[in-house]
Design a protein around this motif. Structure first.
Motif, PDB file in Angstrom:
ATOM      1  N   GLU A   1       0.829  -1.212   0.000  1.00 56.43           N
ATOM      2  CA  GLU A   1       0.000   0.000   0.000  1.00 56.43           C
ATOM      3  C   GLU A   1       0.860   1.258   0.000  1.00 56.43           C
ATOM      4  O   GLU A   1       0.495   2.274  -0.607  1.00 56.43           O
ATOM      5  N   ASN A   2       1.989   1.202   0.684  1.00 57.88           N
ATOM      6  CA  ASN A   2       2.881   2.360   0.716  1.00 57.88           C
ATOM      7  C   ASN A   2       3.573   2.560  -0.631  1.00 57.88           C
ATOM      8  O   ASN A   2       3.832   3.690  -1.046  1.00 57.88           O
ATOM      9  N   ILE A   3       3.877   1.465  -1.298  1.00 60.55           N
ATOM     10  CA  ILE A   3       4.472   1.547  -2.634  1.00 60.55           C
ATOM     11  C   ILE A   3       3.488   2.218  -3.586  1.00 60.55           C
ATOM     12  O   ILE A   3       3.855   3.097  -4.375  1.00 60.55           O
ATOM     13  N   LYS A   4       2.220   1.815  -3.493  1.00 60.27           N
ATOM     14  CA  LYS A   4       1.182   2.409  -4.346  1.00 60.27           C
ATOM     15  C   LYS A   4       0.976   3.890  -4.008  1.00 60.27           C
ATOM     16  O   LYS A   4       0.784   4.720  -4.905  1.00 60.27           O
ATOM     17  N   THR A   5       1.007   4.207  -2.722  1.00 59.08           N
ATOM     18  CA  THR A   5       0.850   5.602  -2.296  1.00 59.08           C
ATOM     19  C   THR A   5       1.990   6.456  -2.822  1.00 59.08           C
ATOM     20  O   THR A   5       1.782   7.604  -3.236  1.00 59.08           O
ATOM     21  N   LEU A   6       3.196   5.905  -2.809  1.00 58.65           N
ATOM     22  CA  LEU A   6       4.356   6.632  -3.320  1.00 58.65           C
ATOM     23  C   LEU A   6       4.183   6.932  -4.804  1.00 58.65           C
ATOM     24  O   LEU A   6       4.476   8.044  -5.265  1.00 58.65           O
ATOM     25  N   TRP A   7       3.672   5.962  -5.562  1.00 60.50           N
ATOM     26  CA  TRP A   7       3.452   6.180  -7.003  1.00 60.50           C
ATOM     27  C   TRP A   7       2.454   7.319  -7.207  1.00 60.50           C
ATOM     28  O   TRP A   7       2.672   8.202  -8.046  1.00 60.50           O
ATOM     29  N   GLU A   8       1.360   7.319  -6.450  1.00 60.63           N
ATOM     30  CA  GLU A   8       0.348   8.362  -6.574  1.00 60.63           C
ATOM     31  C   GLU A   8       0.926   9.729  -6.219  1.00 60.63           C
ATOM     32  O   GLU A   8       0.601  10.740  -6.855  1.00 60.63           O
ATOM     33  N   TYR A   9       1.781   9.740  -5.222  1.00 63.97           N
ATOM     34  CA  TYR A   9       2.393  11.011  -4.816  1.00 63.97           C
ATOM     35  C   TYR A   9       3.291  11.548  -5.929  1.00 63.97           C
ATOM     36  O   TYR A   9       3.270  12.741  -6.239  1.00 63.97           O
ATOM     37  N   ILE A  10       4.075  10.661  -6.536  1.00 65.75           N
ATOM     38  CA  ILE A  10       4.950  11.076  -7.636  1.00 65.75           C
ATOM     39  C   ILE A  10       4.112  11.661  -8.771  1.00 65.75           C
ATOM     40  O   ILE A  10       4.463  12.695  -9.348  1.00 65.75           O
ATOM     41  N   LYS A  11       3.008  11.002  -9.081  1.00 65.89           N
ATOM     42  CA  LYS A  11       2.126  11.480 -10.145  1.00 65.89           C
ATOM     43  C   LYS A  11       1.645  12.906  -9.858  1.00 65.89           C
ATOM     44  O   LYS A  11       1.622  13.770 -10.748  1.00 65.89           O
ATOM     45  N   GLN A  12       1.274  13.161  -8.599  1.00 69.48           N
ATOM     46  CA  GLN A  12       0.777  14.478  -8.210  1.00 69.48           C
ATOM     47  C   GLN A  12       1.862  15.551  -8.285  1.00 69.48           C
ATOM     48  O   GLN A  12       1.568  16.730  -8.517  1.00 69.48           O
ATOM     49  N   GLN A  13       3.119  15.124  -8.102  1.00 66.52           N
ATOM     50  CA  GLN A  13       4.216  16.086  -8.032  1.00 66.52           C
ATOM     51  C   GLN A  13       4.959  16.296  -9.355  1.00 66.52           C
ATOM     52  O   GLN A  13       5.908  17.069  -9.410  1.00 66.52           O
ATOM     53  N   LEU A  14       4.534  15.636 -10.404  1.00 72.06           N
ATOM     54  CA  LEU A  14       5.250  15.723 -11.681  1.00 72.06           C
ATOM     55  C   LEU A  14       5.429  17.160 -12.167  1.00 72.06           C
ATOM     56  O   LEU A  14       6.450  17.495 -12.777  1.00 72.06           O
ATOM     57  N   ASP A  15       4.447  18.014 -11.924  1.00 70.50           N
ATOM     58  CA  ASP A  15       4.524  19.404 -12.380  1.00 70.50           C
ATOM     59  C   ASP A  15       4.959  20.371 -11.290  1.00 70.50           C
ATOM     60  O   ASP A  15       5.099  21.575 -11.539  1.00 70.50           O
ATOM     61  N   ASN A  16       5.167  19.840 -10.086  1.00 70.30           N
ATOM     62  CA  ASN A  16       5.474  20.729  -8.967  1.00 70.30           C
ATOM     63  C   ASN A  16       6.889  20.574  -8.416  1.00 70.30           C
ATOM     64  O   ASN A  16       7.555  21.568  -8.121  1.00 70.30           O
ATOM     65  N   ALA A  17       7.339  19.352  -8.257  1.00 72.88           N
ATOM     66  CA  ALA A  17       8.637  19.104  -7.629  1.00 72.88           C
ATOM     67  C   ALA A  17       9.804  19.317  -8.591  1.00 72.88           C
ATOM     68  O   ALA A  17       9.634  19.273  -9.812  1.00 72.88           O
ATOM     69  N   ASP A  18      10.966  19.529  -8.014  1.00 75.83           N
ATOM     70  CA  ASP A  18      12.201  19.658  -8.773  1.00 75.83           C
ATOM     71  C   ASP A  18      12.469  18.347  -9.514  1.00 75.83           C
ATOM     72  O   ASP A  18      12.201  17.265  -8.994  1.00 75.83           O
ATOM     73  N   LEU A  19      13.027  18.443 -10.724  1.00 79.57           N
ATOM     74  CA  LEU A  19      13.298  17.240 -11.522  1.00 79.57           C
ATOM     75  C   LEU A  19      14.230  16.271 -10.799  1.00 79.57           C
ATOM     76  O   LEU A  19      14.079  15.053 -10.912  1.00 79.57           O
ATOM     77  N   HIS A  20      15.189  16.800 -10.056  1.00 76.90           N
ATOM     78  CA  HIS A  20      16.109  15.938  -9.309  1.00 76.90           C
ATOM     79  C   HIS A  20      15.363  15.152  -8.238  1.00 76.90           C
ATOM     80  O   HIS A  20      15.596  13.953  -8.049  1.00 76.90           O
ATOM     81  N   ASP A  21      14.443  15.832  -7.546  1.00 77.36           N
ATOM     82  CA  ASP A  21      13.651  15.153  -6.519  1.00 77.36           C
ATOM     83  C   ASP A  21      12.724  14.105  -7.135  1.00 77.36           C
ATOM     84  O   ASP A  21      12.544  13.019  -6.575  1.00 77.36           O
TER      85      ASP A  21
END
Length: 203
Positions: free
Chosen positions: A109-129
């Motif tokens: 479940e945490n692995i899936k949550t991490l994927w969803e978080y990455i999806k949400q941050q694609l346009d917000n977070a730094d490319l390195h992060d």
């Protein structure tokens, strides 16, 4: 060595937190064992290197130590993420130490949550992060599936035709056409054939 390996694989097949903690204990104990043996082991290998190829045991030892270095780097990189990202993921991934990091990041479940978080941050977070987050996801996703054999990543690449059933459009995309960039690979359940997460692409 073989008995330890069998026990390790058997424990990894469970998603139970207590069992995963037991895995950490076994790994930690044997890491100390390996480290104590390394000076002697290196001398033996160096002495025999010209006479015969490395033994099966030495290859296993080298492989195990390589895995420790890999997870140490994953952990170190993850801890270097922007403070706000770490705070946002604090209820999902515990970075108190490398052991709690492994335990929390190994839960499906945490692995899936991490994927969803990455999806949400694609346009917000730094490319390195984003790169660090993807590497973390890839490591634990592949490790989980090495033993569970339930999920697999979708094979989506630039040049493919956009398909709503397996693709999700990222920002600055056309309504249809050819994929120009894969922002985040999705994954599917190999048993049911269901797409669990569509690949995020730019069209």
């Amino acid at each position: 060595m073989q008995e330890l390996k069998k026990e390790f694989i058997k424990l990894l097949k469970s998603n139970d937190k207590e069992i995963i903690k037991e895995i950490i204990r076994i790994v930690s104990e044997n890491k100390e064992f390996y480290e104590k043996r390394m000076p002697t082991k290196r001398k033996i290998i160096a002495k025999r290197k010209k006479q015969k190829p490395e033994t099966h045991e030495s290859l296993i030892l080298s492989d195990e130590l390589g895995k420790y270095k890999e997870i140490d780097k994953i952990y170190s990189d993850f801890c270097s993420l922007d403070r706000q990202i770490l705070l946002s993921l604090s209820n999902t991934i515990d970075i108190t130490d490398v052991n709690t990091f492994i335990v929390s990041s190994s839960q499906l479940e945490n692995i899936k949550t991490l994927w969803e978080y990455i999806k949400q941050q694609l346009d917000n977070a730094d490319l390195h992060d984003i790169s660090i987050l993807k590497n973390t996801f890839d490591y634990f996703f592949s490790t989980y599936n090495r033993y569970k054999k339930v999920y697999s990543m979708l094979e989506v690449k630039p040049g493919d035709e956009y398909d709503y059933d397996i693709h999700s459009k990222g920002s600055n995309s056309n309504s249809s056409g050819i994929i120009s960039e894969v922002l985040l690979q999705g994954y599917k359940n190999d048993i049911t054939g269901k797409i669990e997460a569509k690949s995020v692409v730019r069209v």
